[in-house]
Design a protein around this motif. Structure first.
Motif, PDB file in Angstrom:
ATOM      1  N   ALA A   5      15.694  -4.688 -11.147  1.00  0.00           N
ATOM      2  CA  ALA A   5      16.577  -4.300 -12.252  1.00  0.00           C
ATOM      3  C   ALA A   5      16.124  -2.992 -12.895  1.00  0.00           C
ATOM      4  CB  ALA A   5      16.633  -5.412 -13.299  1.00  0.00           C
ATOM      5  N   THR A   6      14.824  -2.819 -13.092  1.00  0.00           N
ATOM      6  CA  THR A   6      14.356  -1.566 -13.693  1.00  0.00           C
ATOM      7  C   THR A   6      14.667  -0.387 -12.778  1.00  0.00           C
ATOM      8  OG1 THR A   6      12.105  -1.866 -12.827  1.00  0.00           O
ATOM      9  CG2 THR A   6      12.517  -2.575 -15.091  1.00  0.00           C
ATOM     10  N   PHE A   7      14.484  -0.571 -11.477  1.00  0.00           N
ATOM     11  CA  PHE A   7      14.794   0.508 -10.544  1.00  0.00           C
ATOM     12  C   PHE A   7      16.299   0.761 -10.477  1.00  0.00           C
ATOM     13  CE2 PHE A   7      10.663  -0.182  -7.983  1.00  0.00           C
ATOM     14  CZ  PHE A   7       9.971   0.617  -8.880  1.00  0.00           C
ATOM     15  N   TYR A   8      17.077  -0.302 -10.517  1.00  0.00           N
ATOM     16  CA  TYR A   8      18.530  -0.156 -10.489  1.00  0.00           C
ATOM     17  C   TYR A   8      19.007   0.617 -11.719  1.00  0.00           C
ATOM     18  CZ  TYR A   8      23.466  -1.319 -10.568  1.00  0.00           C
ATOM     19  OH  TYR A   8      24.842  -1.239 -10.610  1.00  0.00           O
ATOM     20  N   LEU A   9      18.489   0.252 -12.887  1.00  0.00           N
ATOM     21  CA  LEU A   9      18.877   0.941 -14.118  1.00  0.00           C
ATOM     22  C   LEU A   9      18.441   2.402 -14.094  1.00  0.00           C
ATOM     23  CD1 LEU A   9      18.152  -1.860 -16.737  1.00  0.00           C
ATOM     24  CD2 LEU A   9      20.389  -1.068 -15.913  1.00  0.00           C
TER      25      LEU A   9
ATOM     26  N   LEU B 241       0.840  -1.204   0.000  1.00  0.00           N
ATOM     27  CA  LEU B 241       0.000   0.000   0.000  1.00  0.00           C
ATOM     28  C   LEU B 241       0.876   1.256   0.000  1.00  0.00           C
ATOM     29  CD1 LEU B 241      -2.841   1.244   0.196  1.00  0.00           C
ATOM     30  CD2 LEU B 241      -2.647   1.050   2.665  1.00  0.00           C
ATOM     31  N   LEU B 242       1.901   1.264   0.837  1.00  0.00           N
ATOM     32  CA  LEU B 242       2.809   2.410   0.892  1.00  0.00           C
ATOM     33  C   LEU B 242       3.582   2.585  -0.415  1.00  0.00           C
ATOM     34  CD1 LEU B 242       4.239   2.104   4.514  1.00  0.00           C
ATOM     35  CD2 LEU B 242       2.598   3.784   3.652  1.00  0.00           C
ATOM     36  N   SER B 243       4.058   1.481  -0.982  1.00  0.00           N
ATOM     37  CA  SER B 243       4.823   1.605  -2.224  1.00  0.00           C
ATOM     38  C   SER B 243       3.947   2.140  -3.351  1.00  0.00           C
ATOM     39  CB  SER B 243       5.490   0.289  -2.611  1.00  0.00           C
ATOM     40  OG  SER B 243       4.556  -0.693  -2.960  1.00  0.00           O
ATOM     41  N   PHE B 244       2.682   1.765  -3.375  1.00  0.00           N
ATOM     42  CA  PHE B 244       1.757   2.320  -4.370  1.00  0.00           C
ATOM     43  C   PHE B 244       1.752   3.846  -4.266  1.00  0.00           C
ATOM     44  CE2 PHE B 244      -2.695   3.866  -4.859  1.00  0.00           C
ATOM     45  CZ  PHE B 244      -2.741   3.846  -6.244  1.00  0.00           C
ATOM     46  N   VAL B 245       1.589   4.351  -3.061  1.00  0.00           N
ATOM     47  CA  VAL B 245       1.546   5.802  -2.847  1.00  0.00           C
ATOM     48  C   VAL B 245       2.903   6.433  -3.153  1.00  0.00           C
ATOM     49  CG1 VAL B 245       1.242   7.616  -1.108  1.00  0.00           C
ATOM     50  CG2 VAL B 245      -0.303   5.645  -1.144  1.00  0.00           C
ATOM     51  N   PHE B 246       3.969   5.822  -2.667  1.00  0.00           N
ATOM     52  CA  PHE B 246       5.294   6.396  -2.857  1.00  0.00           C
ATOM     53  C   PHE B 246       5.732   6.381  -4.320  1.00  0.00           C
ATOM     54  CE2 PHE B 246       6.477   5.273   1.786  1.00  0.00           C
ATOM     55  CZ  PHE B 246       5.840   6.419   2.223  1.00  0.00           C
ATOM     56  N   PHE B 247       5.340   5.364  -5.077  1.00  0.00           N
ATOM     57  CA  PHE B 247       5.649   5.352  -6.503  1.00  0.00           C
ATOM     58  C   PHE B 247       4.887   6.465  -7.215  1.00  0.00           C
ATOM     59  CE2 PHE B 247       6.518   0.491  -6.439  1.00  0.00           C
ATOM     60  CZ  PHE B 247       7.726   0.708  -5.824  1.00  0.00           C
TER      61      PHE B 247
ATOM     62  N   TRP C 105       8.584   9.240  -4.705  1.00  0.00           N
ATOM     63  CA  TRP C 105       9.426   9.382  -3.515  1.00  0.00           C
ATOM     64  C   TRP C 105      10.857   8.979  -3.857  1.00  0.00           C
ATOM     65  CZ3 TRP C 105      10.318   5.471   0.780  1.00  0.00           C
ATOM     66  CH2 TRP C 105      10.789   6.088   1.935  1.00  0.00           C
ATOM     67  N   LYS C 106      11.816   9.735  -3.367  1.00  0.00           N
ATOM     68  CA  LYS C 106      13.205   9.505  -3.779  1.00  0.00           C
ATOM     69  C   LYS C 106      13.798   8.196  -3.273  1.00  0.00           C
ATOM     70  CE  LYS C 106      15.312  12.308  -0.138  1.00  0.00           C
ATOM     71  NZ  LYS C 106      16.216  13.418   0.122  1.00  0.00           N
ATOM     72  N   TYR C 107      13.183   7.565  -2.266  1.00  0.00           N
ATOM     73  CA  TYR C 107      13.700   6.298  -1.737  1.00  0.00           C
ATOM     74  C   TYR C 107      12.913   5.085  -2.237  1.00  0.00           C
ATOM     75  CZ  TYR C 107      16.207   9.415   1.376  1.00  0.00           C
ATOM     76  OH  TYR C 107      17.007  10.394   1.879  1.00  0.00           O
ATOM     77  N   TYR C 108      12.263   5.230  -3.374  1.00  0.00           N
ATOM     78  CA  TYR C 108      11.454   4.141  -3.929  1.00  0.00           C
ATOM     79  C   TYR C 108      12.271   2.863  -4.120  1.00  0.00           C
ATOM     80  CZ  TYR C 108      13.699   5.188  -8.379  1.00  0.00           C
ATOM     81  OH  TYR C 108      14.623   5.384  -9.362  1.00  0.00           O
ATOM     82  N   TYR C 109      13.524   3.002  -4.513  1.00  0.00           N
ATOM     83  CA  TYR C 109      14.375   1.839  -4.781  1.00  0.00           C
ATOM     84  C   TYR C 109      14.544   0.991  -3.529  1.00  0.00           C
ATOM     85  CZ  TYR C 109      18.574  -0.847  -5.914  1.00  0.00           C
ATOM     86  OH  TYR C 109      19.465  -1.861  -6.111  1.00  0.00           O
ATOM     87  N   TRP C 110      14.797   1.636  -2.403  1.00  0.00           N
ATOM     88  CA  TRP C 110      15.031   0.898  -1.166  1.00  0.00           C
ATOM     89  C   TRP C 110      13.758   0.220  -0.666  1.00  0.00           C
ATOM     90  CZ3 TRP C 110      19.739  -0.202  -1.027  1.00  0.00           C
ATOM     91  CH2 TRP C 110      20.688   0.689  -1.515  1.00  0.00           C
TER      92      TRP C 110
END
Length: 143
Positions: free
Chosen positions: A133-137, A70-76, A80-85
């Motif tokens: 991988a997509t986030f890393y790239l 739920l949080l990642s949905f909102v943060f994406f 949010w700058k820490y989406y990768y983590w």
């Protein structure tokens, strides 16, 4: 109209998949007459005394995963700058409970015979590799 950036597109795409998971989670709970997450907490209190500490650990991880999706949905969506983590933290829990980031996979595999379980496990692992991988790239491209 301003074109959407590659970063925004990728984040919105993964937010869409999280939205599909959330919608399915809510639908499955409501169709059984349950209030999502609230009834999970209530029913856990009833079974905890029978199951013990192991159940507490499994339930806590599962609950954490659902809340983090739920949080990642909102943060994406807000980029949010820490989406990768956040995505990386979710990976072990998604693998443990076989909850793919490509949330259309459970619908696809639902119509397949049980003998495809191993294929589903590999699909879950593959979906997590694709997401990280997509986030890393994207991070490498942004540096």
């Amino acid at each position: 109209m301003k074109p959407i950036s590659k970063r925004s597109f990728v984040l919105y795409l993964w937010a869409f998949f999280d939205f599909l998971y959330i919608a399915r989670f809510i639908w499955l709970n409501l169709s059984q007459g349950r209030i999502p997450l609230i009834d999970d907490l209530r029913y856990f209190n009833e079974i905890y005394y029978d199951q013990g500490g192991y159940a507490l650990i499994v339930f806590s991880f599962s609950f954490f995963l659902n809340v983090s999706i739920l949080l990642s949905f909102v943060f994406f969506l807000i980029e949010w700058k820490y989406y990768y983590w956040l995505a990386c933290i979710q990976v072990p829990f998604r693998l443990l409970f076989l909850v793919p980031s490509l949330s259309i996979l459970p619908w696809l595999f639902k119509i397949m015979p049980a003998s495809f379980f191993l294929v589903f496990v590999f699909a879950v692992v593959f979906s997590e590799i694709i997401k990280v991988a997509t986030f890393y790239l994207l991070r490498k491209e942004g540096e």
